[in-house]
Each structure stands twice: as structure tokens, then as C-alpha cells.
Design a protein around this motif. Structure first.
Motif, PDB file in Angstrom:
ATOM      1  N   GLY A 180       0.837  -1.195   0.000  1.00 57.11           N
ATOM      2  CA  GLY A 180       0.000   0.000   0.000  1.00 57.11           C
ATOM      3  C   GLY A 180       0.868   1.239   0.000  1.00 57.11           C
ATOM      4  N   GLY A 181       0.292   2.361   0.374  1.00 58.14           N
ATOM      5  CA  GLY A 181       1.059   3.597   0.479  1.00 58.14           C
ATOM      6  C   GLY A 181       0.815   4.550  -0.674  1.00 58.14           C
ATOM      7  N   HIS A 182       1.397   5.726  -0.508  1.00 59.40           N
ATOM      8  CA  HIS A 182       1.259   6.813  -1.472  1.00 59.40           C
ATOM      9  C   HIS A 182       2.667   7.273  -1.827  1.00 59.40           C
ATOM     10  N   TYR A 183       3.001   7.263  -3.106  1.00 55.86           N
ATOM     11  CA  TYR A 183       4.365   7.487  -3.560  1.00 55.86           C
ATOM     12  C   TYR A 183       4.427   8.644  -4.541  1.00 55.86           C
ATOM     13  N   LEU A 184       5.370   9.554  -4.291  1.00 54.20           N
ATOM     14  CA  LEU A 184       5.690  10.600  -5.251  1.00 54.20           C
ATOM     15  C   LEU A 184       7.020  10.191  -5.860  1.00 54.20           C
ATOM     16  N   VAL A 185       7.042  10.011  -7.165  1.00 50.59           N
ATOM     17  CA  VAL A 185       8.193   9.422  -7.834  1.00 50.59           C
ATOM     18  C   VAL A 185       8.830  10.423  -8.796  1.00 50.59           C
ATOM     19  N   GLY A 186      10.120  10.657  -8.590  1.00 48.50           N
ATOM     20  CA  GLY A 186      10.917  11.483  -9.491  1.00 48.50           C
ATOM     21  C   GLY A 186      12.046  10.651 -10.055  1.00 48.50           C
ATOM     22  N   ARG A 187      12.986  11.287 -10.719  1.00 40.96           N
ATOM     23  CA  ARG A 187      14.121  10.560 -11.294  1.00 40.96           C
ATOM     24  C   ARG A 187      15.111  10.234 -10.185  1.00 40.96           C
ATOM     25  N   LYS A 188      15.213   8.972  -9.841  1.00 41.64           N
ATOM     26  CA  LYS A 188      16.105   8.425  -8.818  1.00 41.64           C
ATOM     27  C   LYS A 188      15.747   8.886  -7.409  1.00 41.64           C
ATOM     28  N   ASP A 217       5.574  12.168 -10.274  1.00 41.09           N
ATOM     29  CA  ASP A 217       4.326  11.461 -10.546  1.00 41.09           C
ATOM     30  C   ASP A 217       3.873  10.740  -9.292  1.00 41.09           C
ATOM     31  N   ILE A 218       2.563  10.778  -9.037  1.00 37.57           N
ATOM     32  CA  ILE A 218       2.012  10.079  -7.881  1.00 37.57           C
ATOM     33  C   ILE A 218       1.630   8.664  -8.291  1.00 37.57           C
ATOM     34  N   GLU A 219       2.077   7.704  -7.496  1.00 33.62           N
ATOM     35  CA  GLU A 219       1.713   6.303  -7.686  1.00 33.62           C
ATOM     36  C   GLU A 219       1.119   5.796  -6.385  1.00 33.62           C
ATOM     37  N   GLU A 220       0.140   4.932  -6.485  1.00 37.10           N
ATOM     38  CA  GLU A 220      -0.529   4.381  -5.310  1.00 37.10           C
ATOM     39  C   GLU A 220      -0.182   2.905  -5.171  1.00 37.10           C
TER      40      GLU A 220
END
Length: 147
Positions: free
Chosen positions: A94-102, A123-126
Motif C-alpha cells: 500500500g502507500g502513497h508514492y511521489l516518484v521522481g528521477r532516482k 508522478d504520484i503512484e498508489e
């Protein structure tokens, strides 16, 4: 100017978006900045938190952070592949992720990563929500012989 294949591919993709009307809508895109880059300390400074380092290895650096938007974990990775492998495994919990380069910011709440995105971009990924399986019924395709 001679165009290389990658340049031609980018130009073709941009032209396709313009022709199909799938370009950006200025209002929505204006709120998401260009994705930040840099060290864990640099990213933490951008979102005004003092990182509490938990892991400081060559392939992964991880710190706990807290600011006005909430509590979150900030991670940086040595490679894109290492980052993708980490998030693919983490999303099962689960969780909430903000993903950038590295880099990745993991928030306790969706609102935390949404707020961080206004500064860091990305980008937000769930993660996967497993609460639907609480009933004790097996998931479709799952089998267990019992003991």
C-alpha cells in the motif's frame, strides 16, 4: 541540423499530441513544476524538512522527514533500475508514492504526496489496497489446500 532517431521520435510524439488535441491543459500543468533532481539533502531542503537519516548506502539513501504537509520518507537511488525494483516491491504494502528521477517520497496520506508534488514535481503512484481481502475469502485465482 541533422535529426537523430530519438529526436525524430520526440518530434513525432509531440506532433501527434497537438494533432489529436491531447496537449496539456495550462491550468492543471501550471501547478506541477518540473521534477526536481539532486541529493537527498537537496530534495529535503526544497520541501523544508531536516532529514533524519535511516539508511546511507551506495545504492539507497533513506531519511524520515516531517514538514507542514505531514510525515514522509524520502529515498534516493543510485540507479533507475534500483528505484523501480524498490517501488515495485513496496507498492504491495500500500502507500502513497511521489516518484521522481532516482528519488521517491512515501507519504502517510495522499494529501502529503500531493502537497510535496507542488514543490518537487514528479508522478504520484498508489500502492495496492489489500483491505478488500479482509473477509478471509481467497482472491480470485488463489488457492490454498488447507492443512
Amino acid at each position: 541540423m541533422k535529426m537523430t532517431r530519438p529526436m525524430l521520435a520526440v518530434a513525432a510524439a509531440a506532433a501527434a499530441l497537438v494533432l489529436t488535441g491531447c496537449g496539456s491543459d495550462g491550468a492543471k500543468e501550471a501547478t506541477v513544476p518540473v521534477t526536481a533532481t539532486g541529493s537527498l539533502e537537496h530534495l529535503a531542503a526544497e520541501v523544508k524538512c531536516t532529514p533524519d537519516m535511516q539508511t546511507d548506502a551506495d545504492e539507497l539513501r533513506q531519511a524520515l522527514c516531517k514538514n507542514g504537509d505531514g510525515k514522509f520518507i524520502l529515498l534516493t537511488f543510485a540507479t533507475d533500475r534500483g528505484q523501480r525494483e524498490w517501488i515495485n516491491g513496496a507498492k504491495d504494502y500500500g502507500g502513497h508514492y511521489l516518484v521522481g528521477r532516482k528519488w521517491i517520497a512515501v507519504g502517510e496520506e495522499t494529501s502529503t504526496v500531493t502537497a510535496l508534488r507542488k514543490t518537487l514535481g514528479g508522478d504520484i503512484e498508489e500502492g495496492t489496497d489489500h483491505s478488500a481481502h479482509v473477509s478471509g475469502e481467497p482472491s480470485e485465482g488463489a488457492s490454498h489446500s488447507g492443512h
